[in-house]
Design a protein around this motif. Sequence first.
Motif, short mmCIF file in Angstrom:
data_model
loop_
_atom_site.label_atom_id
_atom_site.label_comp_id
_atom_site.label_asym_id
_atom_site.label_seq_id
_atom_site.Cartn_x
_atom_site.Cartn_y
_atom_site.Cartn_z
N UNK A 80 -10.37 -11.76 -5.56
CA UNK A 80 -10.75 -11.50 -4.09
C UNK A 80 -11.39 -12.49 -3.22
N UNK A 81 -11.44 -12.84 -1.81
CA UNK A 81 -11.94 -13.79 -0.66
C UNK A 81 -13.23 -13.03 -1.24
N UNK A 82 -14.57 -14.30 -1.14
CA UNK A 82 -15.99 -14.27 -1.21
C UNK A 82 -16.40 -13.06 -2.47
N UNK A 83 -15.21 -13.30 -2.91
CA UNK A 83 -15.72 -12.89 -4.96
C UNK A 83 -16.21 -11.22 -4.36
N UNK A 84 -15.74 -10.43 -3.72
CA UNK A 84 -15.68 -9.07 -3.36
C UNK A 84 -13.78 -8.12 -3.39
N UNK A 115 -6.28 1.15 0.09
CA UNK A 115 -7.49 0.57 -0.29
C UNK A 115 -8.52 0.22 -1.05
N UNK A 116 -9.91 1.41 -0.63
CA UNK A 116 -10.72 2.06 -1.25
C UNK A 116 -10.35 2.68 -2.47
N UNK A 117 -9.37 3.62 -2.39
CA UNK A 117 -8.84 4.35 -3.61
C UNK A 117 -8.98 3.18 -4.70
N UNK A 118 -8.11 2.09 -4.65
CA UNK A 118 -8.18 1.19 -5.27
C UNK A 118 -8.76 -0.26 -5.80
N UNK A 119 -9.97 0.73 -5.37
CA UNK A 119 -11.44 -0.16 -5.68
C UNK A 119 -11.26 -1.07 -4.53
N UNK A 120 -10.78 -1.27 -3.83
CA UNK A 120 -10.85 -2.80 -2.55
C UNK A 120 -12.02 -2.38 -1.82
N UNK A 121 -13.07 -4.03 -1.59
CA UNK A 121 -14.58 -3.70 -0.32
C UNK A 121 -13.72 -4.42 0.67
N UNK A 122 -12.71 -4.82 0.54
CA UNK A 122 -12.66 -5.69 2.16
C UNK A 122 -10.87 -5.98 1.45
N UNK A 123 -10.32 -6.08 3.16
CA UNK A 123 -8.85 -6.05 3.16
C UNK A 123 -8.67 -7.47 4.24
N UNK A 124 -7.38 -7.83 3.82
CA UNK A 124 -7.31 -9.94 4.04
C UNK A 124 -5.86 -9.30 4.80
N UNK A 125 -5.54 -10.79 5.78
CA UNK A 125 -4.15 -10.60 5.63
C UNK A 125 -3.38 -11.87 6.08
N UNK A 126 -2.58 -12.51 5.66
CA UNK A 126 -2.47 -13.71 7.26
C UNK A 126 -1.27 -13.00 8.19
N UNK A 127 -1.28 -14.17 8.82
CA UNK A 127 0.34 -13.97 9.66
C UNK A 127 0.78 -14.82 10.62
N UNK A 144 -11.32 -9.12 11.99
CA UNK A 144 -11.82 -10.33 12.90
C UNK A 144 -11.05 -11.74 11.56
N UNK A 145 -10.82 -12.89 12.37
CA UNK A 145 -10.37 -14.57 12.05
C UNK A 145 -11.24 -14.97 11.06
N UNK A 146 -11.45 -14.60 10.30
CA UNK A 146 -10.98 -15.47 8.81
C UNK A 146 -10.66 -16.96 8.09
N UNK A 147 -11.49 -17.63 7.57
CA UNK A 147 -11.03 -18.96 6.73
C UNK A 147 -9.74 -18.56 5.98
N UNK A 148 -9.12 -19.45 5.34
CA UNK A 148 -8.15 -19.28 4.78
C UNK A 148 -8.80 -18.65 3.55
N UNK A 149 -7.44 -17.51 2.67
CA UNK A 149 -7.93 -17.44 1.32
C UNK A 149 -6.25 -17.71 1.38
#
Length: 166
Positions: A80-84, A115-127, A144-149
């Motif tokens: 995951x991005x940012x190690x989360x 995502x929470x049920x699967x253990x994720x702490x962050x959701x990301x996407x590109x478009x 919010x806008x984030x750096x490209x992952x």
Amino acid sequence: MNWSVRPESFATAEATRLRRAYYAEVAGRYWHRPATEAEVDAGLADDPPDLLVPPTGEFVVGRYGGEAAACGGLMLLPGGPARLPAAELTRVYVSPAARGTGGGGALLAALEAAARRLGARRVVLDTRLDLVEARGLYGKHGYGEIAAYGEPGPYSEIWYGKQLTG
């Protein structure tokens, strides 16, 4: 009428119809012309159905007044991005006839819960920048806008993320 959003196989007739409509719309907008059936088939050939089922992801279909009118998926990202632990949204689509009825928000809520049920702490996407309705939906729901992952490309022009709580 109300929305109901539930996990569904990527391969059901309704999920397939929605995924085809999604691809036809985004491809047609990109090419500035309607996508052909062959182009839709080719575009969907690389869809990741094996990653859109637990424990690596989930695919959902949203129904409005009982009619399948929305779909979306998420996939866990390794590391995951940012190690989360993160999940990536994909194939998020609300049919044009059902837009403005709350379906996008219902879809995001269901995908975030998965995502929470699967253990994720962050959701990301590109478009893409031209998908202004999608970008508006994400902003309205706390993304919010984030750096490209991933690698920038013709279909990945802007990235969004959201920390999950609860």
